[in-house]
Design an enzyme around this catalytic site. Structure first.
Site, PDB file in Angstrom:
ATOM      1  N   LYS A 237       0.854  -1.200   0.000  1.00  0.00           N
ATOM      2  CA  LYS A 237       0.000   0.000   0.000  1.00  0.00           C
ATOM      3  C   LYS A 237       0.885   1.244   0.000  1.00  0.00           C
ATOM      4  O   LYS A 237       1.751   1.393   0.853  1.00  0.00           O
ATOM      5  CB  LYS A 237      -0.906   0.018   1.229  1.00  0.00           C
ATOM      6  CG  LYS A 237      -1.768   1.278   1.311  1.00  0.00           C
ATOM      7  CD  LYS A 237      -2.815   1.169   2.408  1.00  0.00           C
ATOM      8  CE  LYS A 237      -2.381   1.720   3.740  1.00  0.00           C
ATOM      9  NZ  LYS A 237      -2.266   3.188   3.788  1.00  0.00           N
TER      10      LYS A 237
ATOM     11  N   ASP B 159      -3.407   4.207  -2.129  1.00  0.00           N
ATOM     12  CA  ASP B 159      -4.349   4.676  -1.106  1.00  0.00           C
ATOM     13  C   ASP B 159      -4.355   6.207  -1.079  1.00  0.00           C
ATOM     14  O   ASP B 159      -3.790   6.810  -0.178  1.00  0.00           O
ATOM     15  CB  ASP B 159      -3.903   4.077   0.242  1.00  0.00           C
ATOM     16  CG  ASP B 159      -4.746   4.527   1.419  1.00  0.00           C
ATOM     17  OD1 ASP B 159      -5.910   4.936   1.212  1.00  0.00           O
ATOM     18  OD2 ASP B 159      -4.242   4.473   2.561  1.00  0.00           O
ATOM     19  N   LEU B 160      -4.986   6.807  -2.086  1.00  0.00           N
ATOM     20  CA  LEU B 160      -5.009   8.284  -2.145  1.00  0.00           C
ATOM     21  C   LEU B 160      -6.388   8.837  -1.788  1.00  0.00           C
ATOM     22  O   LEU B 160      -6.583  10.047  -1.763  1.00  0.00           O
ATOM     23  CB  LEU B 160      -4.558   8.769  -3.532  1.00  0.00           C
ATOM     24  CG  LEU B 160      -3.106   8.402  -3.900  1.00  0.00           C
ATOM     25  CD1 LEU B 160      -2.730   8.965  -5.270  1.00  0.00           C
ATOM     26  CD2 LEU B 160      -2.113   8.886  -2.846  1.00  0.00           C
ATOM     27  N   LYS B 161      -7.359   7.972  -1.551  1.00  0.00           N
ATOM     28  CA  LYS B 161      -8.689   8.380  -1.079  1.00  0.00           C
ATOM     29  C   LYS B 161      -9.208   9.597  -1.837  1.00  0.00           C
ATOM     30  O   LYS B 161      -9.456  10.655  -1.254  1.00  0.00           O
ATOM     31  CB  LYS B 161      -8.665   8.696   0.421  1.00  0.00           C
ATOM     32  CG  LYS B 161      -8.157   7.560   1.296  1.00  0.00           C
ATOM     33  CD  LYS B 161      -8.257   7.905   2.779  1.00  0.00           C
ATOM     34  CE  LYS B 161      -7.793   6.807   3.700  1.00  0.00           C
ATOM     35  NZ  LYS B 161      -6.343   6.562   3.672  1.00  0.00           N
ATOM     36  N   PHE B 162      -9.438   9.423  -3.139  1.00  0.00           N
ATOM     37  CA  PHE B 162      -9.902  10.553  -3.956  1.00  0.00           C
ATOM     38  C   PHE B 162     -11.267  11.044  -3.478  1.00  0.00           C
ATOM     39  O   PHE B 162     -12.162  10.260  -3.162  1.00  0.00           O
ATOM     40  CB  PHE B 162      -9.993  10.143  -5.428  1.00  0.00           C
ATOM     41  CG  PHE B 162      -8.668   9.815  -6.057  1.00  0.00           C
ATOM     42  CD1 PHE B 162      -7.543  10.609  -5.855  1.00  0.00           C
ATOM     43  CD2 PHE B 162      -8.538   8.700  -6.878  1.00  0.00           C
ATOM     44  CE1 PHE B 162      -6.324  10.309  -6.452  1.00  0.00           C
ATOM     45  CE2 PHE B 162      -7.327   8.388  -7.480  1.00  0.00           C
ATOM     46  CZ  PHE B 162      -6.222   9.188  -7.263  1.00  0.00           C
TER      47      PHE B 162
ATOM     48  N   ASP C 112     -13.493  14.459  -4.789  1.00  0.00           N
ATOM     49  CA  ASP C 112     -13.544  15.712  -5.548  1.00  0.00           C
ATOM     50  C   ASP C 112     -14.785  15.646  -6.433  1.00  0.00           C
ATOM     51  O   ASP C 112     -15.595  14.726  -6.279  1.00  0.00           O
ATOM     52  CB  ASP C 112     -12.240  15.828  -6.377  1.00  0.00           C
ATOM     53  CG  ASP C 112     -11.829  17.284  -6.613  1.00  0.00           C
ATOM     54  OD1 ASP C 112     -12.702  18.096  -7.017  1.00  0.00           O
ATOM     55  OD2 ASP C 112     -10.650  17.611  -6.402  1.00  0.00           O
TER      56      ASP C 112
ATOM     57  N   PRO D  11     -17.054  14.714  -9.663  1.00  0.00           N
ATOM     58  CA  PRO D  11     -16.986  13.445 -10.394  1.00  0.00           C
ATOM     59  C   PRO D  11     -15.954  13.423 -11.519  1.00  0.00           C
ATOM     60  O   PRO D  11     -15.175  12.472 -11.640  1.00  0.00           O
ATOM     61  CB  PRO D  11     -18.414  13.289 -10.939  1.00  0.00           C
ATOM     62  CG  PRO D  11     -19.265  13.995  -9.931  1.00  0.00           C
ATOM     63  CD  PRO D  11     -18.452  15.171  -9.468  1.00  0.00           C
TER      64      PRO D  11
ATOM     65  N   THR E 121     -11.875   6.484  10.547  1.00  0.00           N
ATOM     66  CA  THR E 121     -11.988   5.995  11.934  1.00  0.00           C
ATOM     67  C   THR E 121     -11.597   7.072  12.938  1.00  0.00           C
ATOM     68  O   THR E 121     -11.830   6.925  14.133  1.00  0.00           O
ATOM     69  CB  THR E 121     -11.111   4.743  12.160  1.00  0.00           C
ATOM     70  OG1 THR E 121      -9.863   4.953  11.524  1.00  0.00           O
ATOM     71  CG2 THR E 121     -11.769   3.513  11.597  1.00  0.00           C
TER      72      THR E 121
ATOM     73  N   GLN F 263      -2.968   2.517  17.322  1.00  0.00           N
ATOM     74  CA  GLN F 263      -4.245   1.892  17.018  1.00  0.00           C
ATOM     75  C   GLN F 263      -4.924   1.518  18.335  1.00  0.00           C
ATOM     76  O   GLN F 263      -4.250   1.174  19.310  1.00  0.00           O
ATOM     77  CB  GLN F 263      -4.048   0.621  16.181  1.00  0.00           C
ATOM     78  CG  GLN F 263      -3.373   0.853  14.834  1.00  0.00           C
ATOM     79  CD  GLN F 263      -4.330   1.346  13.763  1.00  0.00           C
ATOM     80  OE1 GLN F 263      -5.449   1.757  14.057  1.00  0.00           O
ATOM     81  NE2 GLN F 263      -3.890   1.351  12.526  1.00  0.00           N
TER      82      GLN F 263
ATOM     83  N   ARG G 198       3.189  -1.184  10.665  1.00  0.00           N
ATOM     84  CA  ARG G 198       4.315  -1.261  11.603  1.00  0.00           C
ATOM     85  C   ARG G 198       4.672  -2.647  12.138  1.00  0.00           C
ATOM     86  O   ARG G 198       5.860  -2.919  12.332  1.00  0.00           O
ATOM     87  CB  ARG G 198       4.089  -0.254  12.739  1.00  0.00           C
ATOM     88  CG  ARG G 198       4.275   1.177  12.252  1.00  0.00           C
ATOM     89  CD  ARG G 198       3.634   2.194  13.145  1.00  0.00           C
ATOM     90  NE  ARG G 198       2.176   2.128  13.059  1.00  0.00           N
ATOM     91  CZ  ARG G 198       1.354   2.938  13.714  1.00  0.00           C
ATOM     92  NH1 ARG G 198       1.853   3.868  14.509  1.00  0.00           N
ATOM     93  NH2 ARG G 198       0.045   2.828  13.564  1.00  0.00           N
TER      94      ARG G 198
END
Ligand code: C5P
Length: 230
Positions: A33, A60-63, A65, A67, A119, A189, A210
Site C-alpha cells: 500500500k 491509497d489516495l482516497k480521492f 472531488d 466526479p 476511523t 491503534q 508497523r
C-alpha cells in the site's frame, strides 16, 4: 493465481526507504500500500519500480472531488498499473459512479474500493458535521452506496467486517487495517484485531504496517503472519 491476503502499508517518507523495505519483503506473500505521504514525495515512478520488483500496488489516495476530476484521477492511476485504488464514499453517488465508469475500459481493471467513515471521526464529529446516526450506521449506509455504485468493496475495521459481510455477502471486498498479531505493540491503534480474527470476521485483505515494517526482520514478520493465516 497467487492471492496474498496481506497488504503491507509502506508508510515511509522516501522512495529510497520504500524500495529498500520492499526488497526485504516478498511479492509472493504480500501486496504493497502506497499512501499520500509516500506518493506525494516519491510520485508515480515509485509505483512503477515496485511493479518491477513484482509487487501489486494498492494506491491509497482516497480521492474525493467532483466526479470528473475523480474519474480522470482514477484513469491516471489505472495507467500506472495499480492493482487497487480508493475514493471517499462521502464524495457521493455521482462521484463513485464516475470513478467506476472511468475504470470500466481499462485492462486489467484496478479494483476500486471506498473509504466509508474515517476511523478518526467519532459521534461528536458526526454531530458537528450535521451527519445523522451512529458511526456504525453511517458506515453501513455509506458502504451500501458504494455497493449500489458497483464498487468492489470498502475499507473497514475488523469490528465492522462481520456486519458488512452479512449485509453484502461474498464478493464485496472488505479491506481491514488496524491489524495486530497477538504479541505486537498497538502503536496508535486502539480497536485492533489479530489477523485470524479479522479473516474470521469476513475480511478479504489485511492492511498491516508497523508490525511488519518496524520489525527487526520484516521478512520474518511477514512470513510469521502469513503462516498464522495460512
Ligand atoms: O502501522 P499500521 O499497521 O497501524 O498501519 C495501518 C495502515 O492503515 C496505515 O497506512 C493507516 O494510515 C491505514 N489506515 C488505518 N485505519 C484506517 C484507515 C487506514 O490504520 N481506518
Amino acid at each position: 493465481m497467487n492471492d496474498p491476503k496481506i497488504i503491507v502499508a509502506l508508510d515511509v517518507p522516501t522512495s529510497r526507504q520504500a524500495l529498500a523495505l520492499a526488497r526485504r519483503l516478498d511479492p509472493a506473500l504480500c501486496r504493497i500500500k502506497v499512501g499520500k505521504e509516500l506518493f506525494t514525495s516519491a510520485g508515480p515512478k515509485l509505483v512503477e519500480r515496485l511493479g518491477e520488483q513484482g509487487y501489486q500496488v494498492f494506491l491509497d489516495l482516497k480521492f474525493h472531488d467532483i466526479p470528473n476530476t475523480v474519474a480522470q484521477a482514477c484513469k491516471a492511476a489505472a495507467q500506472l498499473g495499480v492493482w487497487m485504488l480508493n475514493v471517499h464514499a462521502l464524495g457521493g453517488r455521482k462521484m463513485m459512479m464516475a470513478a467506476r465508469e472511468a475504470l470500466g475500459g481499462t485492462w486489467p481493471r484496478p479494483r476500486l474500493i471506498a473509504v466509508t467513515l474515517l476511523t478518526s471521526l467519532g459521534q461528536d464529529d458526526l454531530h458537528d458535521l450535521g451527519i445523522h446516526g451512529k458511526p456504525a450506521d453511517v458506515v453501513l449506509r455509506l458502504a451500501a452506496r458504494a455497493h449500489d455504485c458497483g464498487l468492489d468493496g470498502v475499507v473497514c475495521s475488523a469490528q465492522e467486517a462481520r456486519a458488512l459481510r452479512e449485509r453484502f455477502g461474498k464478493g464485496f471486498w472488505l479491506v481491514t487495517p488496524g491489524i495486530r498479531p497477538q504479541e505486537a505493540a498497538l502503536d496508535d491503534q486502539t480497536r485492533v484485531a489479530t489477523p485470524r480474527t479479522a479473516l474470521a470476521n469476513g475480511a478479504d485483505y489485511l492492511v498491516i504496517g508497523r508490525p511488519i515494517t518496524r520489525a527487526p526482520d520484516p521478512r520474518k514478520a511477514l512470513e510469521d503472519i502469513s503462516r498464522e493465516i495460512a
